[in-house]
Motif scaffolding. Structure first.
Motif, PDB file in Angstrom:
ATOM      1  N   UNK A  59      41.688  36.434  49.759  1.00  0.00           N
ATOM      2  CA  UNK A  59      41.511  37.870  49.992  1.00  0.00           C
ATOM      3  C   UNK A  59      42.355  38.337  51.172  1.00  0.00           C
ATOM      4  N   UNK A  60      42.439  37.508  52.224  1.00  0.00           N
ATOM      5  CA  UNK A  60      43.269  37.842  53.370  1.00  0.00           C
ATOM      6  C   UNK A  60      44.741  37.946  52.998  1.00  0.00           C
ATOM      7  N   UNK A  61      45.210  37.007  52.183  1.00  0.00           N
ATOM      8  CA  UNK A  61      46.603  37.024  51.757  1.00  0.00           C
ATOM      9  C   UNK A  61      46.912  38.192  50.826  1.00  0.00           C
ATOM     10  N   UNK A  72      40.543  42.292  40.660  1.00  0.00           N
ATOM     11  CA  UNK A  72      40.056  41.293  41.624  1.00  0.00           C
ATOM     12  C   UNK A  72      40.807  39.959  41.467  1.00  0.00           C
ATOM     13  N   UNK A  73      41.970  39.855  42.075  1.00  0.00           N
ATOM     14  CA  UNK A  73      42.862  38.706  41.889  1.00  0.00           C
ATOM     15  C   UNK A  73      42.200  37.408  42.336  1.00  0.00           C
ATOM     16  N   UNK A 117      38.360  32.113  38.384  1.00  0.00           N
ATOM     17  CA  UNK A 117      38.035  31.909  36.970  1.00  0.00           C
ATOM     18  C   UNK A 117      38.988  30.905  36.327  1.00  0.00           C
ATOM     19  N   UNK A 118      40.257  30.955  36.674  1.00  0.00           N
ATOM     20  CA  UNK A 118      41.228  29.992  36.141  1.00  0.00           C
ATOM     21  C   UNK A 118      40.879  28.570  36.570  1.00  0.00           C
ATOM     22  N   UNK A 119      40.548  28.411  37.855  1.00  0.00           N
ATOM     23  CA  UNK A 119      40.199  27.080  38.375  1.00  0.00           C
ATOM     24  C   UNK A 119      38.896  26.595  37.741  1.00  0.00           C
ATOM     25  N   UNK A 173      39.057  41.043  33.507  1.00  0.00           N
ATOM     26  CA  UNK A 173      40.291  40.284  33.325  1.00  0.00           C
ATOM     27  C   UNK A 173      41.328  41.145  32.625  1.00  0.00           C
ATOM     28  N   UNK A 174      42.538  41.226  33.161  1.00  0.00           N
ATOM     29  CA  UNK A 174      43.577  41.978  32.461  1.00  0.00           C
ATOM     30  C   UNK A 174      43.990  41.239  31.197  1.00  0.00           C
TER      31      UNK A 174
END
Length: 166
Positions: A104-106, A115-116, A122-124, A159-160
């Motif tokens: 979130x900081x990056x 929400x990246x 979710x991928x992990x 999710x896009x």
């Protein structure tokens, strides 16, 4: 307190609400305490637990009287359940390691509307719990499991569509 029904997009949604007076305007406004979701997809067991819990504070026989009068109405039907345990445990580890805050900081300066950090989680999580293609993660989150922060909005998740990072 009351259950309110709001129609939107051709569907009815139920929520538990109560009226509160706005201190600035003096107007009475409905404040939603809990969203039950779409009327046709309500979790019947959750409603039964709520009714049982409330019934403890009524006089004996009042619940049967209400049920007999039809005041309780149709409580809906069970649609489906999603897995939560694995993603919940991994989310705790993710947070404990500080990965969520670091990402979130990056990403803060980029101001993404999606929400990246949750997408990356979710991928992990999908690779750990249900290994498969990164393109399968969308249907995995939508249909099989729950990931906090990627709740369904209408019919699609946050999710896009096929917009996952490579």
């Amino acid at each position: 307190m009351y259950v309110r029904e709001v129609k939107s997009g051709g569907h009815a949604y139920l929520s538990l609400a109560h009226n509160r007076r706005d201190p600035d305007s003096g107007q009475v406004k409905a404040e939603v305490l809990y969203n039950f979701g779409r009327k046709d997809r309500i979790d019947q067991n959750a409603l039964r637990r709520l009714v049982r819990s409330l019934a403890r504070f009524l006089e004996p026989g009042e619940v049967e009287q209400l049920a007999g009068s039809g005041a309780l109405g149709d409580l809906g039907a069970f649609v489906r359940a999603k897995r939560l345990g694995g993603t919940h445990v991994l989310d705790g580890i993710w947070a404990r390691l500080g990965i969520d805050e670091a990402l979130r900081g990056l990403l803060k300066a980029r101001r993404f509307r999606t929400p990246v950090e949750r997408l990356l989680f979710a991928l992990v999580a999908q690779r750990a719990l249900n290994p498969g293609s990164k393109l399968d993660v969308e249907s995995w989150v939508r249909d099989e499991t729950h990931v906090n922060g990627l709740e369904q909005r209408g019919r699609a998740t946050a999710l896009p569509r096929h917009g996952l990072p490579a």
